[in-house]
Write an enzyme that holds these catalytic residues in place. Structure first.
Site, PDB file in Angstrom:
ATOM      1  CD  GLN A   1      41.878 -38.918  -6.864  1.00 20.68           C
ATOM      2  OE1 GLN A   1      40.913 -39.004  -6.185  1.00 20.68           O
ATOM      3  NE2 GLN A   1      43.107 -39.701  -6.517  1.00 20.68           N
TER       4      GLN A   1
ATOM      5  CG  HIS B   1      45.031 -36.572  -3.531  1.00 26.49           C
ATOM      6  ND1 HIS B   1      45.002 -36.578  -2.149  1.00 26.49           N
ATOM      7  CD2 HIS B   1      43.768 -36.991  -3.983  1.00 26.49           C
ATOM      8  CE1 HIS B   1      43.768 -37.203  -1.658  1.00 26.49           C
ATOM      9  NE2 HIS B   1      43.146 -37.617  -3.089  1.00 26.49           N
TER      10      HIS B   1
ATOM     11  CD  GLU C   1      45.664 -44.324  -5.498  1.00 28.62           C
ATOM     12  OE1 GLU C   1      45.711 -44.440  -4.495  1.00 28.62           O
ATOM     13  OE2 GLU C   1      46.215 -43.381  -6.182  1.00 28.62           O
ATOM     14  CG  HIS C   2      41.641 -43.749  -7.454  1.00 23.43           C
ATOM     15  ND1 HIS C   2      42.921 -43.376  -6.973  1.00 23.43           N
ATOM     16  CD2 HIS C   2      41.215 -44.247  -6.147  1.00 23.43           C
ATOM     17  CE1 HIS C   2      42.716 -43.107  -5.974  1.00 23.43           C
ATOM     18  NE2 HIS C   2      42.002 -43.716  -5.098  1.00 23.43           N
TER      19      HIS C   2
ATOM     20  CG  ASP D   1      39.270 -40.518  -2.223  1.00 21.30           C
ATOM     21  OD1 ASP D   1      39.792 -41.584  -2.546  1.00 21.30           O
ATOM     22  OD2 ASP D   1      39.478 -39.380  -3.094  1.00 21.30           O
TER      23      ASP D   1
ATOM     24  CG  HIS E   1      62.756 -85.061   7.077  1.00 20.69           C
ATOM     25  ND1 HIS E   1      64.052 -84.234   6.975  1.00 20.69           N
ATOM     26  CD2 HIS E   1      62.051 -83.470   6.742  1.00 20.69           C
ATOM     27  CE1 HIS E   1      64.188 -82.923   7.045  1.00 20.69           C
ATOM     28  NE2 HIS E   1      62.864 -82.465   6.921  1.00 20.69           N
TER      29      HIS E   1
END
Length: 432
Positions: free
Chosen positions: A258, A261, A327-328, A361, A420
């Site tokens: 990771q 990235h 996230e992960h 991924d 109404h």
């Protein structure tokens, strides 16, 4: 390489204690808003001008020619194409299983309410092309849109100087394989504005999905309301809850994967084992120099957003993980399945030693477009549901309206909205 953060004596406040990257989307808005406004006002010319400025290339036109898509598909490495196909097949299976169906409920004799599932009519998919050509992101965005039945799909990815102003050819090959022929050479905030507002070259969309850098996140924030968005994605992050049974080589490799990235990527190890923490440190020292993107990885691992977090036991580790809402999230413990069952906040959970994040991924069958920055406590990853709407379709007979009409009138009077009620009594007053 990873700093230590000791939470063993702490009992709460974990959300603020675990480190994150500092990302100031509001500050980025100052740069993004003029770009978006320029695209709104000048259309395609503004998109091309911004691409020339930020990407260093000006394509002849925004839309990628059909022959370029066909050429990319023919020339792609067959092994890459095979991997693309397998990823598509697995994700499509998951999306089809998640696809909701329309439901009709008989609430009374002659009275039905249908919850009709309707696909978005036109969506825009964004695929970054900065540090890496994210061909997998084409798949992760396009497959759920297609399974949802979206009739109009446009995709944008930054123009690349080395490819004559076209997006990366592997991205184009994936588009061609998926049958997406509306592809634009546009990146960053200008691409999102192009999709949201439309230009003389493209029709506006209803929804924009896909990850990107801070400027893409800022553009999403600015354009929300003009167009729906999936989420404001921040830098990627991985957290690993591991005990003494975990394999240090695996843990280190996953943290590195990771960190590769982005220099702002977060890599967090949560463990109750000092021995594992030391072994992971040793593995990082061994593995990082072997990585192609060593400098980027070192920056991420040494950043304030990354750390080894020491906890008393796995129970505290679960509490920390739920507060962090990664996230992960990987679970590498003796009872990985049992621990994973206690996780309530994570974009995606990877259970056991043989389910690394990189599997998700590309080819796990899950989606890798996931909530970041703690948003997993209230948001979900991209799925087929993001491309669908719910509509209630109400059908009542005269008898069914008469059966409940007086209650409608009563509630309308209670709210001081007599007209109404009158809309009902006008019908009920007719001769039976």
């Amino acid at each position: 390489m990873l700093r230590r953060l000791d939470l063993r004596d702490q009992t709460d406040g974990y959300r603020d204690a675990v480190p994150r990257a500092e990302v100031d989307v509001e500050h980025a808005l100052a740069a993004v808003v003029p770009i978006c406004d320029d695209v709104r006002d000048r259309g395609a010319a503004a998109v091309l001008d911004a691409g020339e400025r930020f990407d260093g290339v000006r394509p002849e036109r925004l839309r990628v020619p059909a022959e370029a898509l066909e050429k990319a598909l023919v020339e792609v490495d067959p092994a890459v194409l095979d991997a693309i196909d397998e990823s598509i097949v697995r994700l499509r299976l998951t999306c089809e299983a998640e696809l909701e169906r329309s439901v009709t409920v008989d609430v009374a004799p002659g009275a039905t309410v249908e919850r009709r599932i309707v696909p978005m009519q036109r969506v825009g998919l964004y695929v970054p092309g900065g540090l890496a050509p994210l061909v997998s992101t084409v798949i992760m965005n396009a497959v759920p849109a297609q399974v949802a039945g979206v009739p109009g799909i446009a995709l944008a990815s930054p123009p690349q100087p080395e490819f004559g102003g076209l997006p990366h050819p592997t991205i184009l090959a994936a588009c061609a394989r998926l049958g997406i022929d509306e592809v634009y050479a546009a990146g960053g905030a200008q691409a999102l504005a192009m999709l949201a507002y439309g230009t003389e070259e493209n029709e506006a969309v209803n929804l924009v999905t896909g990850p990107g850098n801070i400027f893409v996140a800022a553009a999403k924030r600015h354009l929300q309301g003009v167009v729906a968005i999936d989420a404001e994605a921040g830098p990627t992050e991985i957290a690993i809850v591991a005990d003494a049974t975990a394999d240090a080589e695996f843990v280190a490799a996953d943290l590195i994967s990771q960190a590769e990235h982005d220099p702002l990527a977060a890599a967090v190890l949560v463990t109750d084992s000092l021995e594992l923490a030391a072994a992971v440190d040793a593995e990082l020292e061994r593995q990082v120099p072997l990585a192609r993107h060593e400098e980027r990885i070192r920056t991420a691992l040494a950043g304030q957003q990354s750390a080894t977090v020491l906890v008393r036991d796995v129970d505290q580790g679960v509490d920390v993980a739920n507060a962090y809402a990664a996230e992960h999230l990987e679970i590498q413990t003796a009872d990985a399945a049992g621990v994973a069952a206690r996780i309530v906040n994570a974009g995606a959970v990877f259970v056991g030693s043989f389910a690394p994040v990189s599997l998700g991924d590309y080819a796990a069958g899950s989606n890798h477009v996931l909530p970041t920055a703690g948003c997993a406590c209230h948001s979900s990853g991209l799925s087929v549901r993001a491309f669908l709407k719910n509509m209630h379709v109400v059908t009542y007979s005269e008898a069914a309206l008469r059966d409940v009409g007086d209650r409608v009138v009563t509630l309308a009077e209670a709210e001081d909205l007599p007209s109404h009620g009158a809309a009902v009594t006008a019908r009920l007053g007719r001769a039976q």
